[in-house]
Design a protein around this motif. Structure first.
Motif, short mmCIF file in Angstrom:
data_model
loop_
_atom_site.label_atom_id
_atom_site.label_comp_id
_atom_site.label_asym_id
_atom_site.label_seq_id
_atom_site.Cartn_x
_atom_site.Cartn_y
_atom_site.Cartn_z
N VAL A 131 0.84 -1.20 0.00
CA VAL A 131 0.00 0.00 0.00
C VAL A 131 0.87 1.26 0.00
N THR A 132 1.76 1.37 1.00
CA THR A 132 2.50 2.61 1.25
C THR A 132 3.45 2.96 0.10
N GLU A 133 3.51 4.28 -0.18
CA GLU A 133 4.44 4.79 -1.20
C GLU A 133 5.18 5.98 -0.62
N GLY A 137 1.98 8.11 2.30
CA GLY A 137 2.07 7.27 3.50
C GLY A 137 0.68 7.15 4.08
N SER A 138 0.40 7.98 5.06
CA SER A 138 -0.92 7.94 5.69
C SER A 138 -2.03 8.33 4.71
N GLU A 139 -1.67 9.11 3.69
CA GLU A 139 -2.68 9.57 2.73
C GLU A 139 -2.74 8.59 1.55
N ILE A 161 6.95 1.51 -0.75
CA ILE A 161 7.99 1.52 0.29
C ILE A 161 7.45 0.88 1.56
N PHE A 162 8.35 0.34 2.37
CA PHE A 162 7.99 -0.31 3.64
C PHE A 162 7.10 -1.54 3.42
N ILE A 163 7.39 -2.31 2.40
CA ILE A 163 6.54 -3.48 2.15
C ILE A 163 7.20 -4.70 2.81
N VAL A 373 -0.94 1.34 11.10
CA VAL A 373 -1.50 2.69 11.00
C VAL A 373 -1.02 3.47 12.21
N SER A 374 -0.70 4.73 11.97
CA SER A 374 -0.19 5.57 13.05
C SER A 374 -1.32 5.94 14.01
N ASN A 375 -0.98 6.01 15.29
CA ASN A 375 -2.01 6.36 16.29
C ASN A 375 -2.57 7.76 16.05
C1 FAD Z 1 8.46 -1.90 9.95
C2 FAD Z 1 7.39 -1.36 9.05
C3 FAD Z 1 6.63 -2.25 8.32
C4 FAD Z 1 5.65 -1.77 7.43
N1 FAD Z 1 4.99 -2.67 6.63
C5 FAD Z 1 4.15 -2.20 5.68
C6 FAD Z 1 3.57 -3.11 4.73
O1 FAD Z 1 3.77 -4.32 4.78
N2 FAD Z 1 2.79 -2.58 3.76
C7 FAD Z 1 2.54 -1.25 3.64
O2 FAD Z 1 1.83 -0.85 2.72
N3 FAD Z 1 3.08 -0.37 4.53
C8 FAD Z 1 3.88 -0.80 5.53
N4 FAD Z 1 4.45 0.06 6.42
C9 FAD Z 1 4.18 1.49 6.28
C10 FAD Z 1 3.32 2.07 7.39
O3 FAD Z 1 2.00 1.61 7.24
C11 FAD Z 1 3.46 3.61 7.31
O4 FAD Z 1 4.78 3.92 7.69
C12 FAD Z 1 2.47 4.30 8.16
O5 FAD Z 1 1.16 4.09 7.66
C13 FAD Z 1 2.72 5.82 8.20
O6 FAD Z 1 3.00 6.35 6.93
P1 FAD Z 1 4.32 7.22 6.71
O7 FAD Z 1 5.47 6.51 7.31
O8 FAD Z 1 4.44 7.63 5.28
O9 FAD Z 1 4.07 8.53 7.57
P2 FAD Z 1 3.46 9.90 7.08
O10 FAD Z 1 2.15 9.69 6.42
O11 FAD Z 1 4.51 10.65 6.35
O12 FAD Z 1 3.19 10.63 8.47
C14 FAD Z 1 4.27 11.02 9.33
C15 FAD Z 1 3.69 11.36 10.70
O13 FAD Z 1 2.75 12.44 10.57
C16 FAD Z 1 1.51 12.06 11.12
N5 FAD Z 1 0.38 12.68 10.39
C17 FAD Z 1 0.15 12.69 9.06
N6 FAD Z 1 -1.02 13.31 8.79
C18 FAD Z 1 -1.55 13.68 9.99
C19 FAD Z 1 -2.75 14.34 10.39
N7 FAD Z 1 -3.68 14.73 9.52
N8 FAD Z 1 -2.95 14.54 11.71
C20 FAD Z 1 -2.03 14.15 12.62
N9 FAD Z 1 -0.88 13.51 12.30
C21 FAD Z 1 -0.65 13.27 11.01
C22 FAD Z 1 1.46 10.55 10.99
O14 FAD Z 1 0.55 9.99 11.89
C23 FAD Z 1 2.91 10.16 11.28
O15 FAD Z 1 3.12 10.06 12.66
C24 FAD Z 1 5.42 -0.38 7.33
C25 FAD Z 1 6.17 0.51 8.11
C26 FAD Z 1 7.15 0.04 8.95
C27 FAD Z 1 7.97 1.03 9.73
#
Ligand code: FAD
Length: 393
Positions: A131-133, A137-139, A161-163, A373-375
């Motif tokens: 999923v993640t790119e 990320g969260s979006e 990324i992070f797959i 998913v981030s808290n």
């Molecule tokens: C070890 C590991 C394994 C993973 N495995 C997978 C996988 O198998 N498949 C996959 O698809 N992904 C995977 N992920 C990705 C993971 O799901 C994402 O890292 C996560 O969803 C957050 O995305 P991001 O890192 O791009 O953070 P970002 O989206 O860049 O966000 C950075 C920070 O800002 C915060 N933030 C962003 N927007 C808001 C808002 N509106 N309000 C408050 N805070 C906000 C976020 O909560 C986060 O704390 C993995 C990540 C890790 C570290």
């Protein structure tokens, strides 16, 4: 080290307690030394995943008609809780439990027959969920990986990324845009889900392992003209985002349970060490600076566990449980992290020594507040969808 079993921990039906005991038994074959070595050598815990597959527990959520155990989410959550509770890490294989849900709920009968019995028998692994790119990320709706239909196939280009577990999976569930973001009326439209067979990739799939804080076998994946047969599209083209959202409650409940398992592991260790280690002529656990934070974290874990069981019961009864599932994930991952910190404090300098496993579990449990998913996004869901506050995402 002995693990005290509290009455509280015996939540669930008699059958569920039997599942708990049986998984606990299986995990005894994979003690601290096993997980420590796997972590240090950055290996995939192959023997453990094979044992779990053989036991049928990894196929817990696959219905019996497709060869699985046909269990509910409460049962499945107990399995993952016990793995983490034993000192292990469910992250090696948990995705298979919730990833296959997309195929089960939205796949055609032919797709279910093609994949699910093989997964249940342990011949096929569906461990990778892409999923993640980098720019999404969260979006999630901002993903840019494109799948363009050409005759009887889709051609995929882009980057994820992070797959996790790509190199330990036969199949990958892939989320890609079939219509670009700026050409859809609703941003959630135009996204599709595919099953990509990793055993026989046509085109260029480049998997680059990432060097992370924990042993998670997580990679960047580049797609260059990767072909996916059109028959591997799940459900309708363009509706993939709604399909993955469907799986989010299950995922959050399972992550909450893993967090509870970690939390209980930290409490056990902190209690044992705090009772044994004598400094200034008394066990350190007699000091309120040690004892109270342990008791506080314990109370938070048990409270989070009640929310987890409530969410899981509602899920199993097919009731709405978005609020409960999100709160369980939030509260349990925070409580696990609180317990991790007081456990490390209790161990003092020894908490940093690999031989005590606290530092490993400390690193592993931190992930559960960030991924899948981030808290912060969980709080944003609660603030907006449950409380009706303005949207920030
Ligand atoms: C070890 C590991 C394994 C993973 N495995 C997978 C996988 O198998 N498949 C996959 O698809 N992904 C995977 N992920 C990705 C993971 O799901 C994402 O890292 C996560 O969803 C957050 O995305 P991001 O890192 O791009 O953070 P970002 O989206 O860049 O966000 C950075 C920070 O800002 C915060 N933030 C962003 N927007 C808001 C808002 N509106 N309000 C408050 N805070 C906000 C976020 O909560 C986060 O704390 C993995 C990540 C890790 C570290």
């Amino acid at each position: 080290m002995a693990q005290p079993t509290t009455q509280i921990e015996r939540r669930g039906t008699e059958e569920q307690r039997a599942i708990r005991d049986s998984v606990r038994e299986l995990c005894r074959d994979f003690p601290d030394t096993y997980w420590r070595k796997v972590d240090k050598d950055e290996e995939y815990p192959q023997a453990f995943v094979e044992a779990l597959t053989r036991s049928g527990y990894l196929a817990a959520l696959i219905p019996e008609e497709y060869g699985g155990a046909g269990m509910g989410i409460t049962d499945a959550s107990i399995i993952l809780e016990e793995i983490n509770r034993s000192g292990g890490n469910s992250g090696a294989c948990h995705a298979q439990m919730y990833t296959m849900g997309v195929v089960l709920r939205h796949g055609s009968e032919e797709q279910k027959r093609r994949y699910l019995p093989g997964i249940a028998r342990g011949e096929l692994r569906l461990q990778a969920f892409a999923v993640t790119e980098p720019n999404a990320g969260s979006e999630t709706t901002k993903i840019q990986t494109r799948a363009v239909r050409q005759g009887d196939r889709y051609i995929v280009n882009g980057q994820k990324i992070f797959i996790s577990r790509v190199k330990h999976s036969d199949l990958m569930l892939l989320l890609a845009r079939t219509t670009p973001y700026d050409e859809v009326r609703e941003k959630t439209q135009g996204i599709s889900v595919f099953v990509l067979d990793l055993r026989n990739v046509k085109g260029k799939l480049d998997v680059q392992p990432l060097d992370l804080m924990i042993n998670h076998h997580t990679s960047t994946v580049f797609f260059e003209d990767v072909e996916i047969p059109a028959e591997n599209l799940i459900g309708e083209e363009g509706r993939g985002f709604s399909y993955i959202i469907d799986g989010w409650n299950a995922e959050r409940i399972l992550i909450a349970a893993e967090s509870v398992g970690d939390g209980r592991w930290f409490i056990d260790r902190a209690v044992s060490y705090g009772s044994e280690r004598v400094v200034f002529d008394k066990p350190i656990g007699a000091n309120q600076g040690i004892q109270f934070p342990i008791a506080q974290a314990y109370a938070h874990i048990e409270a989070a566990d009640l929310m987890r069981f409530d969410a899981a019961a509602k899920f199993d009864r097919k009731e709405k449980c978005g609020a409960e599932a999100n709160m369980a994930k939030l509260l349990a991952s925070e409580a696990a992290w609180e317990a991790a910190n007081i456990c490390l404090t209790t161990y003092g300098g020894y908490g940093f020594a690999r031989d005590y496993d606290v530092e490993r579990k400390f690193r592993e449990t931190r992930l559960l507040s960030i991924a899948p998913v981030s808290n912060n996004l969980v709080l944003a869901f609660l603030g907006n969808k449950v409380l009706g506050l303005p949207k920030s995402y």
